[in-house]
Design an enzyme around this catalytic site. Structure first.
Site, PDB file in Angstrom:
ATOM      1  N   GLU A  20       0.808  -1.116  -0.011  1.00 13.22           N
ATOM      2  CA  GLU A  20       0.066  -0.148  -0.172  1.00 13.22           C
ATOM      3  C   GLU A  20       0.865   1.285  -0.127  1.00 13.22           C
ATOM      4  O   GLU A  20       0.771   1.799   0.805  1.00 13.22           O
ATOM      5  CB  GLU A  20      -0.735   0.173   1.436  1.00 13.22           C
ATOM      6  CG  GLU A  20      -1.781  -1.165   1.436  1.00 13.22           C
ATOM      7  CD  GLU A  20      -2.345  -1.207   2.813  1.00 13.22           C
ATOM      8  OE1 GLU A  20      -2.071  -0.350   3.718  1.00 13.22           O
ATOM      9  OE2 GLU A  20      -3.033  -1.950   3.205  1.00 13.22           O
ATOM     10  N   GLY A  65       2.497   4.864  -0.850  1.00 15.32           N
ATOM     11  CA  GLY A  65       1.739   6.399  -1.090  1.00 15.32           C
ATOM     12  C   GLY A  65       2.948   7.317  -1.318  1.00 15.32           C
ATOM     13  O   GLY A  65       3.090   7.429  -2.379  1.00 15.32           O
ATOM     14  N   CYS A  73      -3.538  33.478  10.038  1.00 18.48           N
ATOM     15  CA  CYS A  73      -3.600  34.149  11.214  1.00 18.48           C
ATOM     16  C   CYS A  73      -3.071  33.539  12.405  1.00 18.48           C
ATOM     17  O   CYS A  73      -3.834  33.465  13.298  1.00 18.48           O
ATOM     18  CB  CYS A  73      -4.727  34.986  11.527  1.00 18.48           C
ATOM     19  SG  CYS A  73      -5.258  36.011  10.196  1.00 18.48           S
TER      20      CYS A  73
END
Ligand code: LLP
Length: 425
Positions: free
Chosen positions: A273, A275, A346
């Site tokens: 798997e 990524g 901010c």
């Protein structure tokens, strides 16, 4: 290797000038190289040639359907963790029989959807999930194909937030308790036991933790076999790291060789798997300098480069203190200075780099945040009501927008004011 290279002081993605794309699509945007995506997928997948295996790209790392479709065309399946990711994978044309479903918190609706789609495997992570899956499958009159995700209690030696294979992490079933669950599942009418899975963490730079957990899984599979439980799939999860800075992760070839060695004599199909290792270095985030400023403190002058990308666009530096190289798109031979590269959001936690040496830049200059392909756009948000940025894919001398920049309208889509708009006094 990747296809983001500077030629005569100008950054190119394959054969296209990054500055030229910026003029066209405006900043910020994620820029992917198809040649790099393809190369990285093939390098990983072909490293396992010679053994029965299925590479299921981890959708969470980079979820754009154009990219999922590209991988699917190269033979990839998909590792998904939500109904939304299932929808993306199916929309991208991924064969459901190449989709596996991981995650600790699958809802009833998600189980229903995945059963309906006819996926290859559910990686079940708790006894309650097993019960729920049995119920949902029974109501539909089907059998759910199941692997259990075991937690081997191995330290992957990576960032605490992305370690998953330790007993103190929320993932999987303790390997010592899993046998009982397998036996229970064998007696369930609508469950078909198929495999064992584990995933110990992400951005691993050593092979040894993978091997340590595989050894534990092998011993466990032998115990299952002794009980007459046949295992068709062994899933080793994702996790091979990439170079962001000075890391030296294993090459997929060496990782694969070590695993192949360990698996000699085992008949099961290996599932992977990956990524990050596929997409991490296949994209950059391009941003424009808005302002430069200095704040004079008692001890030092702090210099800031304020850019138009922020922690909502790339959250990794703020969330994990992650390092991403940042380079000017056009080199001007300026002297280096030490700056913080920050966004407009901010909060002080909004930065892309801290105390970084960067050639002096000015308003309007473009910067490329490197290695942004994994967990970049896919973790982006609308915080501070910032529309999510565009995604662009380069293929040779051609480029295409694969996700439009969001608009202000898309920000409020789905929101309603009870009773309609009332204007203030
Ligand atoms: N399989 C499972 C079950 C996973 O949980 C993950 C990642 C993968 C595969 C893919 O792992 P990879 O090959 O990409 O290392 N947002 C973090 C990374 C979170 C990883 C979550 N799980 C970051 O930006 O570093």
């Amino acid at each position: 290797m990747n296809h983001f290279v500077s030629t005569n002081g100008e950054l190119f993605c394959e054969q296209v000038s990054v500055a030229e794309i910026a003029r066209d699509v405006e900043t910020p945007f994620y820029l992917y190289s198809k040649a790099t995506l393809t190369r990285h997928f093939q390098a990983f997948d072909s490293a396992f040639a010679g053994i029965d295996h299925l590479t299921c790209f981890a959708v969470k790392a980079c979820s754009n359907i154009a990219i999922l479709n590209l991988f699917s065309g190269l033979g990839s399946g998909a590792d998904i963790v939500s109904g939304g990711e299932l929808y993306r994978a199916l929309t991208a044309g991924v064969d459901p029989q190449r989709i596996i479903y991981s995650g600790v918190g699958k809802t009833e609706q998600e189980l229903h959807y995945a059963l309906e789609a006819g996926i290859l495997l559910f990686n079940v992570e708790s006894s309650q999930e097993l019960e729920r899956l049995q119920q949902v499958a029974a109501a539909k009159g089907v059998k759910a194909p199941v692997s259990f995700r075991v937690n081997p209690d191995v330290d992957p030696q990576t960032h605490a937030y992305i370690s998953t294979g330790l007993a103190k992490n929320k993932f999987g079933i303790p390997i010592d308790e899993a046998l009982e669950l397998y036996e229970r599942a064998m007696g369930m009418e609508n469950i078909e036991v198929k495999g064992v899975s584990c995933h110990i963490g992400s951005q691993l730079t050593l092979i040894s933790p993978f091997i340590e957990s595989l050894r534990k899984v092998k011993i466990f599979v032998e115990r299952l076999t002794a009980k007459g439980i046949t295992i068709d799939f062994i899933d080793l999860g994702g996790g091979v790291g990439i170079t962001y800075d000075t890391e030296q992760p294993p090459h997929p070839r060496d990782y694969a060789e070590a695993i192949k060695q360990e698996l000699q004599g085992f008949k099961a199909t290996l599932i992977l798997e990956p990524g990050r290792v596929i997409v991490g270095n296949a994209a950059i985030l391009v941003t424009e300098v808005q302002y430069t400023k200095s704040n004079r403190g008692t001890e030092q002058v702090k210099k800031f480069v304020v850019v138009d990308a922020a922690m909502n666009d790339l959250t990794r530096p703020s969330l994990y203190g992650a390092y991403h190289a940042i380079v000017p798109v056009l080199e001007k031979g300026a002297e280096c200075e030490v700056v913080d590269i920050v966004g407009p959001i901010c909060e002080t936690g909004d930065f892309l780099a801290k105390d970084r040496e960067l050639p002096r830049v000015e308003q309007g200059d473009l910067l490329a945040v490197m290695s942004a392909g994994a967990y970049g756009f896919s973790m982006s948000s609308n915080y501070n009501s910032r529309p999510r940025v565009a995604e662009v894919l380069v293929d040779g001398s051609h480029y295409e927008i694969i996700r439009r920049r969001e608009t202000f309208e898309s920000l409020v889509q789905g929101e309603t004011i009870p009773g309609g708009v009332r204007h203030g006094h």
